[in-house]
Design an enzyme around this catalytic site. Sequence first.
Site, PDB file in Angstrom:
ATOM      1  CG  PHE A  88      -1.840  -1.170   1.298  1.00 33.08           C
ATOM      2  CD1 PHE A  88      -3.072  -1.146   0.648  1.00 33.08           C
ATOM      3  CD2 PHE A  88      -1.482  -2.324   1.988  1.00 33.08           C
ATOM      4  CE1 PHE A  88      -3.924  -2.236   0.696  1.00 33.08           C
ATOM      5  CE2 PHE A  88      -2.331  -3.421   2.050  1.00 33.08           C
ATOM      6  CZ  PHE A  88      -3.557  -3.382   1.402  1.00 33.08           C
ATOM      7  CE  LYS A  95      -2.694  -2.039  -4.390  1.00 29.55           C
ATOM      8  NZ  LYS A  95      -1.310  -1.798  -4.339  1.00 29.55           N
ATOM      9  N   GLY A 103      -3.894  10.788 -10.631  1.00 32.88           N
ATOM     10  CA  GLY A 103      -3.142  10.019 -11.627  1.00 32.88           C
ATOM     11  C   GLY A 103      -2.265   9.015 -10.910  1.00 32.88           C
ATOM     12  CB  CYS A 121      -1.754   2.558  -7.516  1.00 34.76           C
ATOM     13  SG  CYS A 121      -0.352   1.484  -7.327  1.00 34.76           S
TER      14      CYS A 121
END
Length: 425
Positions: free
Chosen positions: A147, A199, A252, A255
Amino acid sequence: MNICIIGAGYVGLATGISFCIKGHRVEFYDSDRNKILILNDGRVPFYEKGMEEALQKCIKRGSAIFTDNLKKALKEAAVIFICVNAPTLPRGKTDLTSIKSLFSKLNKLIKRKVTIAIKTTINPDDYLEVKKLLKNENFHLAVNPEFLREGSALKDSLNPFRIVIGTYDESSKKDLENLYSNFDSPKIITDPLSAIMIKYASNSFLAVKISFINEIANLCDKIGANIDDVATGIGLDPRIGKDFLKAGIGFGGSCLPKDTRNLISFSKRAKANISIAEKVYEINDVQFLAAIDKLKEVLGNLKGKTIAVLGLAFKGGTDDLRDSVSLKIINYLKKHGVIVRAHDYMIYEKAGKLLKDVFISGDIYSVAEGCDALIIATDWQEYKRIDWAKIKNLTTGNLIIDGRNILNKKLLIKLGFIYSGIGRS
Ligand code: UDX
């Protein structure tokens, strides 16, 4: 513990170096020989605060070893982390080529018991597909998502908000619990598919927050309210939280856009409907037009005007151009006959090769020269501290569109600029 990191990219390096710092010995493998040479030399092939210094310390201590020889990298490893790149194919499936070829090599090279932890973000259905490729019964598979944020990758790897371990397998669970035992973070032990969902749902939820506040900011502009006060006011409610409520021209990076896109596509394949993610994607796709509309309000027809785009990276503190909103703005302006000049603190050279016909420099004052307007496209905090009076003397026009709401509106107006943020009317 002996660890092997496969894929010495952004995630692999941050993960591996944090394990070195925590006292483990890490062998990094990457098929890119040039990258291995650079890393062995104590250099990091991208910009990330503090990473190079940490890498050099680990190399000096002998706890970080880099190689392009997979057999050698695997030799002593008790835990192997898969951190290879897995790009998304046009219809939202993960491109599993590199993972598949890697797994077939692991099948041949490893005969003993080992834990294999997947850090690479892959879709749940793709996970079920690749899982079948690991044929050795000594392999103990787990999903261990990352993360980390660019700009604070090392800090995030050392002190994650949570550690998620997804496995059905006791042996890999024990290995990973052991490995993370001196990390002071909450640990969630679950099954692999739930780990993957944590996730995707986390990144998509962050995207929801940003798109929500961006639409509220657009509304504030229409009715004359102030988004800064609105965001502070709602963020003080602990059920909402103050983070990820910075309005601007959209998100942006490598991920948030990709994970939102993938969530949409695998939910469709699962015959479920995550319509909120689809909406977020649509909102973000056009949010940059808020800045364009503001330019047009003051300048009228943009054709033939000279406009400076300040910031190219997808966010401040990185040299990453992936899915950067700045590029979307530049392409729009070029298409509409604007003479574009651009500035960035980090990636002016790399960007210069990509953006033909754009004057790009790391010197903001030369970029501002002769411009009709300036747009802040990246939240480089340095923009707060530049000499705006000097910029005012260099520009032809006096319009600033603050696409990241970082500048001091009062000061700029006092200097004679027309200032327009997003929702800061
Ligand atoms: C993100 C997640 O935060 C991280 O947990 C995950 O593992 C990887 O993706 P990153 O892409 O490095 O990290 O950047 P992040 O700080 O999340 O910002 C993403 C984008 O959202 C940037 O373009 C940023 O400018 C934008 N953003 C962020 C906003 O527009 N407003 C905000 O309030 C926060």
